[in-house]
Design an enzyme around this catalytic site. Structure first.
Site, PDB file in Angstrom:
ATOM      1  N   ARG A  58     -29.619 -28.762  52.877  1.00  0.00           N
ATOM      2  CA  ARG A  58     -30.292 -30.055  53.105  1.00  0.00           C
ATOM      3  C   ARG A  58     -29.831 -31.091  52.072  1.00  0.00           C
ATOM      4  O   ARG A  58     -29.860 -32.292  52.321  1.00  0.00           O
ATOM      5  CB  ARG A  58     -31.820 -29.892  53.106  1.00  0.00           C
ATOM      6  CG  ARG A  58     -32.552 -31.208  53.418  1.00  0.00           C
ATOM      7  CD  ARG A  58     -33.986 -31.025  53.898  1.00  0.00           C
ATOM      8  NE  ARG A  58     -34.754 -30.106  53.097  1.00  0.00           N
ATOM      9  CZ  ARG A  58     -35.190 -30.343  51.853  1.00  0.00           C
ATOM     10  NH1 ARG A  58     -34.922 -31.499  51.275  1.00  0.00           N
ATOM     11  NH2 ARG A  58     -35.885 -29.434  51.208  1.00  0.00           N
ATOM     12  N   TYR A 111     -28.897 -52.095  68.658  1.00  0.00           N
ATOM     13  CA  TYR A 111     -29.196 -50.862  69.384  1.00  0.00           C
ATOM     14  C   TYR A 111     -30.722 -50.689  69.490  1.00  0.00           C
ATOM     15  O   TYR A 111     -31.443 -50.893  68.506  1.00  0.00           O
ATOM     16  CB  TYR A 111     -28.545 -49.673  68.662  1.00  0.00           C
ATOM     17  CG  TYR A 111     -28.982 -48.356  69.209  1.00  0.00           C
ATOM     18  CD1 TYR A 111     -28.737 -48.024  70.539  1.00  0.00           C
ATOM     19  CD2 TYR A 111     -29.672 -47.445  68.418  1.00  0.00           C
ATOM     20  CE1 TYR A 111     -29.169 -46.816  71.059  1.00  0.00           C
ATOM     21  CE2 TYR A 111     -30.092 -46.238  68.935  1.00  0.00           C
ATOM     22  CZ  TYR A 111     -29.844 -45.924  70.255  1.00  0.00           C
ATOM     23  OH  TYR A 111     -30.282 -44.736  70.768  1.00  0.00           O
ATOM     24  N   ASP A 183     -23.969 -51.708  61.016  1.00  0.00           N
ATOM     25  CA  ASP A 183     -23.729 -50.626  61.969  1.00  0.00           C
ATOM     26  C   ASP A 183     -22.403 -50.943  62.657  1.00  0.00           C
ATOM     27  O   ASP A 183     -22.297 -51.873  63.459  1.00  0.00           O
ATOM     28  CB  ASP A 183     -24.878 -50.556  62.977  1.00  0.00           C
ATOM     29  CG  ASP A 183     -24.721 -49.387  63.950  1.00  0.00           C
ATOM     30  OD1 ASP A 183     -23.576 -48.951  64.180  1.00  0.00           O
ATOM     31  OD2 ASP A 183     -25.734 -48.927  64.504  1.00  0.00           O
ATOM     32  N   LYS A 208     -20.563 -41.065  68.404  1.00  0.00           N
ATOM     33  CA  LYS A 208     -19.746 -41.853  69.338  1.00  0.00           C
ATOM     34  C   LYS A 208     -18.251 -41.645  69.056  1.00  0.00           C
ATOM     35  O   LYS A 208     -17.762 -40.556  69.224  1.00  0.00           O
ATOM     36  CB  LYS A 208     -20.151 -43.325  69.256  1.00  0.00           C
ATOM     37  CG  LYS A 208     -21.664 -43.556  69.229  1.00  0.00           C
ATOM     38  CD  LYS A 208     -22.357 -43.060  70.478  1.00  0.00           C
ATOM     39  CE  LYS A 208     -23.774 -43.587  70.552  1.00  0.00           C
ATOM     40  NZ  LYS A 208     -24.787 -42.615  70.850  1.00  0.00           N
TER      41      LYS A 208
HETATM   42  C1  PLP Z   1     -24.665 -48.977  67.891  1.00  0.00           C
HETATM   43  C2  PLP Z   1     -25.475 -47.725  67.783  1.00  0.00           C
HETATM   44  N1  PLP Z   1     -26.026 -47.394  66.614  1.00  0.00           N
HETATM   45  C3  PLP Z   1     -26.773 -46.273  66.480  1.00  0.00           C
HETATM   46  C4  PLP Z   1     -27.013 -45.437  67.538  1.00  0.00           C
HETATM   47  C5  PLP Z   1     -27.865 -44.219  67.345  1.00  0.00           C
HETATM   48  O1  PLP Z   1     -27.060 -43.096  67.194  1.00  0.00           O
HETATM   49  P1  PLP Z   1     -27.531 -41.588  67.480  1.00  0.00           P
HETATM   50  O2  PLP Z   1     -27.823 -41.477  68.929  1.00  0.00           O
HETATM   51  O3  PLP Z   1     -26.376 -40.776  66.996  1.00  0.00           O
HETATM   52  O4  PLP Z   1     -28.766 -41.363  66.659  1.00  0.00           O
HETATM   53  C6  PLP Z   1     -26.448 -45.727  68.774  1.00  0.00           C
HETATM   54  C7  PLP Z   1     -26.671 -44.835  69.924  1.00  0.00           C
HETATM   55  O5  PLP Z   1     -26.366 -45.137  71.046  1.00  0.00           O
HETATM   56  C8  PLP Z   1     -25.663 -46.904  68.903  1.00  0.00           C
HETATM   57  O6  PLP Z   1     -25.104 -47.255  70.081  1.00  0.00           O
END
Ligand code: PLP
Length: 390
Positions: A58, A111, A183, A208
């Site tokens: 962890r 998101y 992000d 992704k």
């Molecule tokens: C731009 C973006 N940030 C964060 C996330 C969240 O990621 P996770 O599903 O791996 O938790 C997503 C998920 O689709 C996303 O498209």
């Protein structure tokens, strides 16, 4: 080997060569939850060291350390931290860099999970959030307050591929004493390196493009050693720990990131241009097309425009749904960034949100389809889209 001389495309393959034995070309999987340490002083030191790779998984694990070295290198940061999902990374960052009474500036278009975390969860702990239009740099300046500790950006943003001027907003945030997180999931480090434009922390849903094969969930944080350690302090207590096997799988996926992204970029740009002229398409959202409001900024801060695009079918929610269903190649599935094409209808995910202006700002447009363009042959993808749109 000193890999400082190499391009990030080469670093993806060689930045982690100091493995456990120094000779394994492909690293082993350290599928161990804990690590024996006999000496009490060494034990105490390991326990207090952020991300220590051989104390308790962890806290850290050799497979984490390996993928973190590569991530730090390719994003141009001092350190990185991996987590069990993108939301794990985003939540740890949001909680670590705020406290009760603090204020966050974020984007209207972001998101949906990030938005819900900020609006519904952080608010419960006394953190206020102001959401602004990411294309309006002045709106960021106007939103800053003396207690703003964090500006949370996402560019390109999900699902309408909005673009934030990273250099300009970082300057505004820093002048007000706030940190900037970005992000950069949709861009990937191949197309965009936010730290080069003044950001303090880069976040990824490594689920992704970094993983790239729709077979794992993971998240990542990259920044200075001090900031990553600060976020780790919260992260290791929240417990969104990446499993060693998934860390290994992530590293394996990242080996081919550069070649995959090159193909995603090419395919998506050509499809966006094609759909922009299509009589059955009302509007295309892709930063690579000149009509996109963020095109000029994207050209300044991105090397390629990425593999994700959205488009409005000229018709109703049901018409768009039929188009998605008729596609033979793209799976009708959420997520993005895998080698195979995926299509999603954002409005289908939020049936409770009506078609108000706010819903539109968030990308909940009834006939909108979001296409994660895979690395299939371009001609096949174009023919499939044309057939489905007929
Ligand atoms: C731009 C973006 N940030 C964060 C996330 C969240 O990621 P996770 O599903 O791996 O938790 C997503 C998920 O689709 C996303 O498209």
């Amino acid at each position: 080997m000193d890999s400082h001389d190499f391009d990030l495309e080469t670093d993806l393959l060689h930045a982690d060569r100091e493995g456990a034995t120094g000779s394994d070309v492909t690293p082993p999987i350290y599928q161990s939850s804990t690590f024996a340490i006999d000496d009490p002083q060494a034990m105490a030191l390991a326990a207090a060291t952020p991300g220590h790779p051989a104390f308790y998984t962890r806290h850290g694990n050799p497979n984490h350390a390996q993928v973190e070295r590569v991530l730090a290198k390719i994003e141009g940061g001092e350190a990185a931290m991996v987590s069990a999902s993108g939301m794990g990374a985003i939540a740890a960052t949001a909680f670590a860099l705020t406290k009760s009474g603090a204020h966050v500036v974020a984007q209207t278009m972001t998101y949906a999970g990030t938005r819900a975390l900020l609006a519904a969860q952080l608010a419960r702990f006394g953190v206020e959030v102001t959401f602004v239009d990411q294309h309006d740099t002045e709106a960021f300046a106007a939103a800053m307050r003396p207690n703003t500790t964090l500006v949370m950006l996402e560019t390109p943003s999900n699902p309408l591929l909005g673009i934030t001027d990273l250099a300009a907003v970082a300057k505004i945030a820093h002048a007000a004493g706030a940190l900037v997180s970005v992000d950069s999931t949709i861009a990937t480090p191949i197309n965009q390196r936010p730290l080069d434009f003044g950001a303090d922390v880069v976040l990824h849903s490594a689920t992704k493009y970094l993983g790239g094969h729709s077979d794992l969930l993971a998240g990542a944080v990259v920044g200075s050693r001090e900031l990553v350690a600060r976020i780790w302090e919260t992260h290791h207590l929240l417990g969104a720990t990446l499993g060693p096997f998934d860390a290994w799988l992530l590293l394996r996926g990242m080996r081919t990131l550069a070649v995959r992204v090159e193909r995603h970029n090419e395919n998506a740009l050509r499809i966006a241009e094609h759909l922009s002229k299509h009589p059955r398409v009302r509007r295309v959202y892709y930063p690579g097309v000149t009509s996109h409001p963020g095109h000029d900024v994207a050209k300044r801060q991105m090397r390629g425009f990425g593999g994700l695009l959205s488009f409005e079918v000229d018709g109703s929610f049901d018409d768009a749904h039929r188009v998605a269903q008729r596609l033979r190649l793209a799976h009708g599935a959420v997520s993005l960034g895998g080698v195979e094409s995926l299509i999603a209808q954002p409005a289908a995910m939020w049936p409770e949100v009506n078609a108000s202006e706010r819903a539109r700002e968030m990308g909940v447009i009834p006939s909108l389809l979001r296409l994660s363009v895979g690395i299939e042959r371009l001609d096949d993808l174009l023919a499939d889209l044309d057939r489905a749109l007929q």
